[in-house]
Enzyme design. Structure first.
Site, PDB file in Angstrom:
ATOM      1  N   ASN A 253      -2.055   0.305   6.568  1.00 48.50           N
ATOM      2  CA  ASN A 253      -1.564  -0.930   7.193  1.00 48.50           C
ATOM      3  C   ASN A 253      -0.678  -1.767   6.256  1.00 48.50           C
ATOM      4  OD1 ASN A 253      -3.610  -1.837   5.595  1.00 48.50           O
ATOM      5  ND2 ASN A 253      -4.799  -2.802   7.216  1.00 48.50           N
TER       6      ASN A 253
ATOM      7  N   GLU B 254      -9.702  -9.977  -7.669  1.00 52.86           N
ATOM      8  CA  GLU B 254      -8.768  -8.865  -7.437  1.00 52.86           C
ATOM      9  C   GLU B 254      -7.544  -8.975  -8.346  1.00 52.86           C
ATOM     10  OE1 GLU B 254     -10.199  -8.387  -2.772  1.00 52.86           O
ATOM     11  OE2 GLU B 254      -8.157  -9.092  -3.194  1.00 52.86           O
TER      12      GLU B 254
ATOM     13  N   LYS C 178       0.822  -1.208   0.000  1.00 53.71           N
ATOM     14  CA  LYS C 178       0.000   0.000   0.000  1.00 53.71           C
ATOM     15  C   LYS C 178       0.863   1.268   0.000  1.00 53.71           C
ATOM     16  CE  LYS C 178      -4.007  -2.162   2.233  1.00 53.71           C
ATOM     17  NZ  LYS C 178      -5.034  -2.011   3.307  1.00 53.71           N
TER      18      LYS C 178
ATOM     19  N   TYR D 214     -12.601  -1.298  -3.587  1.00 55.56           N
ATOM     20  CA  TYR D 214     -13.113  -1.442  -2.217  1.00 55.56           C
ATOM     21  C   TYR D 214     -14.636  -1.241  -2.142  1.00 55.56           C
ATOM     22  CZ  TYR D 214      -8.448  -1.778  -0.154  1.00 55.56           C
ATOM     23  OH  TYR D 214      -7.200  -2.205   0.214  1.00 55.56           O
TER      24      TYR D 214
ATOM     25  N   HIS E   7      -2.224  -5.363   1.524  1.00 55.30           N
ATOM     26  CA  HIS E   7      -3.535  -5.984   1.339  1.00 55.30           C
ATOM     27  C   HIS E   7      -3.336  -7.471   1.100  1.00 55.30           C
ATOM     28  CE1 HIS E   7      -7.569  -6.770  -0.263  1.00 55.30           C
ATOM     29  NE2 HIS E   7      -6.964  -7.454  -1.217  1.00 55.30           N
TER      30      HIS E   7
HETATM   31  P1  GDP Z   1      -8.283  -6.424   5.696  1.00 55.69           P
HETATM   32  O1  GDP Z   1      -8.966  -7.573   5.007  1.00 55.69           O
HETATM   33  O2  GDP Z   1      -7.429  -6.872   6.872  1.00 55.69           O
HETATM   34  O3  GDP Z   1      -7.508  -5.551   4.731  1.00 55.69           O
HETATM   35  O4  GDP Z   1      -9.414  -5.522   6.348  1.00 55.69           O
HETATM   36  P2  GDP Z   1     -10.863  -5.034   5.810  1.00 55.69           P
HETATM   37  O5  GDP Z   1     -11.256  -5.783   4.569  1.00 55.69           O
HETATM   38  O6  GDP Z   1     -11.786  -5.078   6.978  1.00 55.69           O
HETATM   39  O7  GDP Z   1     -10.631  -3.498   5.453  1.00 55.69           O
HETATM   40  C1  GDP Z   1     -10.030  -3.101   4.242  1.00 55.69           C
HETATM   41  C2  GDP Z   1      -9.071  -1.978   4.526  1.00 55.69           C
HETATM   42  O8  GDP Z   1      -9.782  -0.852   5.005  1.00 55.69           O
HETATM   43  C3  GDP Z   1      -8.042  -2.260   5.635  1.00 55.69           C
HETATM   44  O9  GDP Z   1      -6.944  -3.014   5.204  1.00 55.69           O
HETATM   45  C4  GDP Z   1      -7.664  -0.857   6.059  1.00 55.69           C
HETATM   46  O10 GDP Z   1      -6.749  -0.259   5.112  1.00 55.69           O
HETATM   47  C5  GDP Z   1      -9.001  -0.140   5.967  1.00 55.69           C
HETATM   48  N1  GDP Z   1      -9.732  -0.176   7.257  1.00 55.69           N
HETATM   49  C6  GDP Z   1     -10.287  -1.252   7.879  1.00 55.69           C
HETATM   50  N2  GDP Z   1     -10.877  -0.911   9.030  1.00 55.69           N
HETATM   51  C7  GDP Z   1     -10.689   0.437   9.155  1.00 55.69           C
HETATM   52  C8  GDP Z   1     -11.085   1.399  10.142  1.00 55.69           C
HETATM   53  O11 GDP Z   1     -11.739   1.073  11.139  1.00 55.69           O
HETATM   54  N3  GDP Z   1     -10.711   2.698   9.906  1.00 55.69           N
HETATM   55  C9  GDP Z   1     -10.015   3.073   8.804  1.00 55.69           C
HETATM   56  N4  GDP Z   1      -9.677   4.371   8.654  1.00 55.69           N
HETATM   57  N5  GDP Z   1      -9.633   2.199   7.852  1.00 55.69           N
HETATM   58  C10 GDP Z   1      -9.961   0.900   8.015  1.00 55.69           C
END
Ligand code: GDP
Length: 139
Positions: free
Chosen positions: A114, A128, A11, A51, A117
């Site tokens: 973070n 994807e 990222k 997303y 991905h």
């Molecule tokens: P992943 O599968 O671990 O990537 O997590 P998710 O699919 O739940 O979320 C997708 C991405 O959205 C994450 O990798 C983060 O970059 C972002 N994200 C997830 N939860 C949060 C949150 O609570 N706040 C913010 N600002 N970003 C988030």
């Protein structure tokens, strides 16, 4: 049966911090073969589409602007049990909760920025991967 490919992105925060090489090294040392790799940048529209599943989440707009804020490295990776093993290698979404030695624990800046991905299912890995790569770019 679990599939053998997953999709990943390094990222914008990790690319910007100069951690691309270290992260690729961790992927290869964990046994993942690089099938496809591209340094590119998402437009806001691209990031919004990628997303789209998170459209209703409160952080969606922030996530779209963050993911289009700078270059990313898109990757298709291959290994037995790729999706689950890669999720283990990257660690929890929130780096504060990620296990020691995981990519997010080492390199993530926040729950949003973070570092990497990783697809959450074989089906999404295929969708994807094809978002970024043509069949002829999958080696
Ligand atoms: P992943 O599968 O671990 O990537 O997590 P998710 O699919 O739940 O979320 C997708 C991405 O959205 C994450 O990798 C983060 O970059 C972002 N994200 C997830 N939860 C949060 C949150 O609570 N706040 C913010 N600002 N970003 C988030």
């Amino acid at each position: 049966m679990a599939g053998n490919r997953t999709f990943s992105m390094i990222k914008p925060d990790a690319y910007e911090a100069g951690n691309t090489g270290a992260i690729l090294k961790m992927m290869e040392e964990a046994g993942f073969r690089i099938v496809s790799m591209k340094l590119t940048r998402l437009t806001a529209d691209n990031a919004g589409a990628f997303y789209a599943v998170h459209k209703e989440r409160p952080f969606y707009q922030d996530l779209v602007s963050y993911m289009s804020s700078g270059p990313i490295v898109a990757l298709i990776l291959e290994k037995d049990n790729a999706v689950a093993d890669f999720r283990k290698l990257i660690g929890a979404t929130n780096p504060a909760e990620a296990e020691d030695g995981t990519i997010r624990k080492l390199f993530a800046k926040s729950i949003e920025a973070n570092a990497v991905h990783g697809s959450d299912s074989d089906e999404n890995a295929a969708i994807e991967g094809s978002f970024f790569f043509a069949e002829t770019e999958k080696f």
